[in-house]
Design a protein around this motif. Structure first.
Motif, PDB file in Angstrom:
ATOM      1  N   THR A  29       0.845  -1.187   0.000  1.00  0.00           N
ATOM      2  CA  THR A  29       0.000   0.000   0.000  1.00  0.00           C
ATOM      3  C   THR A  29       0.883   1.240   0.000  1.00  0.00           C
ATOM      4  N   ASP A  32      -1.143   8.574  -0.728  1.00  0.00           N
ATOM      5  CA  ASP A  32      -1.139   9.929  -1.277  1.00  0.00           C
ATOM      6  C   ASP A  32      -1.740  10.802  -0.183  1.00  0.00           C
ATOM      7  N   ASP A  38      -5.188   5.817  -0.184  1.00  0.00           N
ATOM      8  CA  ASP A  38      -4.275   4.684  -0.179  1.00  0.00           C
ATOM      9  C   ASP A  38      -4.477   3.899  -1.470  1.00  0.00           C
ATOM     10  N   TRP A  39      -3.377   3.545  -2.103  1.00  0.00           N
ATOM     11  CA  TRP A  39      -3.372   2.729  -3.308  1.00  0.00           C
ATOM     12  C   TRP A  39      -2.790   1.377  -2.917  1.00  0.00           C
ATOM     13  N   THR A  40      -3.622   0.328  -2.944  1.00  0.00           N
ATOM     14  CA  THR A  40      -3.169  -0.996  -2.553  1.00  0.00           C
ATOM     15  C   THR A  40      -3.073  -1.886  -3.787  1.00  0.00           C
ATOM     16  N   ILE A  47      -5.996  -3.337  -8.054  1.00  0.00           N
ATOM     17  CA  ILE A  47      -5.456  -2.140  -7.421  1.00  0.00           C
ATOM     18  C   ILE A  47      -6.670  -1.476  -6.780  1.00  0.00           C
ATOM     19  N   LEU A  49      -8.255   1.573  -4.527  1.00  0.00           N
ATOM     20  CA  LEU A  49      -8.109   2.936  -4.028  1.00  0.00           C
ATOM     21  C   LEU A  49      -9.082   3.106  -2.864  1.00  0.00           C
ATOM     22  N   TYR A  91      -3.432   6.485 -15.779  1.00  0.00           N
ATOM     23  CA  TYR A  91      -2.590   6.389 -14.586  1.00  0.00           C
ATOM     24  C   TYR A  91      -1.220   5.841 -14.958  1.00  0.00           C
ATOM     25  N   MET A 105       3.612   8.896  -8.950  1.00  0.00           N
ATOM     26  CA  MET A 105       2.290   8.682  -9.536  1.00  0.00           C
ATOM     27  C   MET A 105       1.936   9.850 -10.445  1.00  0.00           C
TER      28      MET A 105
END
Length: 125
Positions: A29, A32, A38-40, A47, A49, A91, A105
């Protein structure tokens, strides 16, 4: 030169994990902080968010809703990029060739020329 690049790529992937979808080894994870997000990345090909403060799921990226998924390795690092028509954004996540586990990112919304660029911080478990 190709052998060196393959060795660097293997080292980076081994250090940072592997991104989801067909790579399967990036797990973890990244946060930002500016957007409480959280980007897991998980080995099951998702993925996710979420809101960092509440854990509320915002969006889940899967093979079903992602287009143009690409893995690239170059002198600046390893990157994963994809488009999502549901979110109307493109992305790109880049793991620079450094020892730190943070990701760069880049988000490109379709409706504006203003992109969003930031470094997202790896969250230790």
């Amino acid at each position: 030169m190709k052998k060196i690049m393959v060795a660097v790529l293997a080292a980076v992937l081994g250090t940072a994990g592997a991104f989801a979808f067909d790579l399967g080894d990036i797990n973890g994870t990244w946060r930002d902080a500016k957007w409480d997000a959280d980007w897991t990345f998980s080995a099951d090909g998702k993925i996710v968010l979420t809101r960092a403060s509440s854990g509320e799921s915002v969006f889940t990226f899967t093979d079903a809703n992602v287009q143009n998924f690409k893995l690239n390795a170059g002198a600046s690092g390893v990157s994963v990029s994809f488009d999502c028509s549901e979110t109307e954004r493109s992305y790109k996540f880049t793991k620079p060739l450094t020892l730190n586990a943070d990701l760069d990112m880049h988000i490109d919304p379709e409706w504006t020329s203003e992109d969003y660029d930031t470094s997202i911080k790896f969250q230790k478990k």
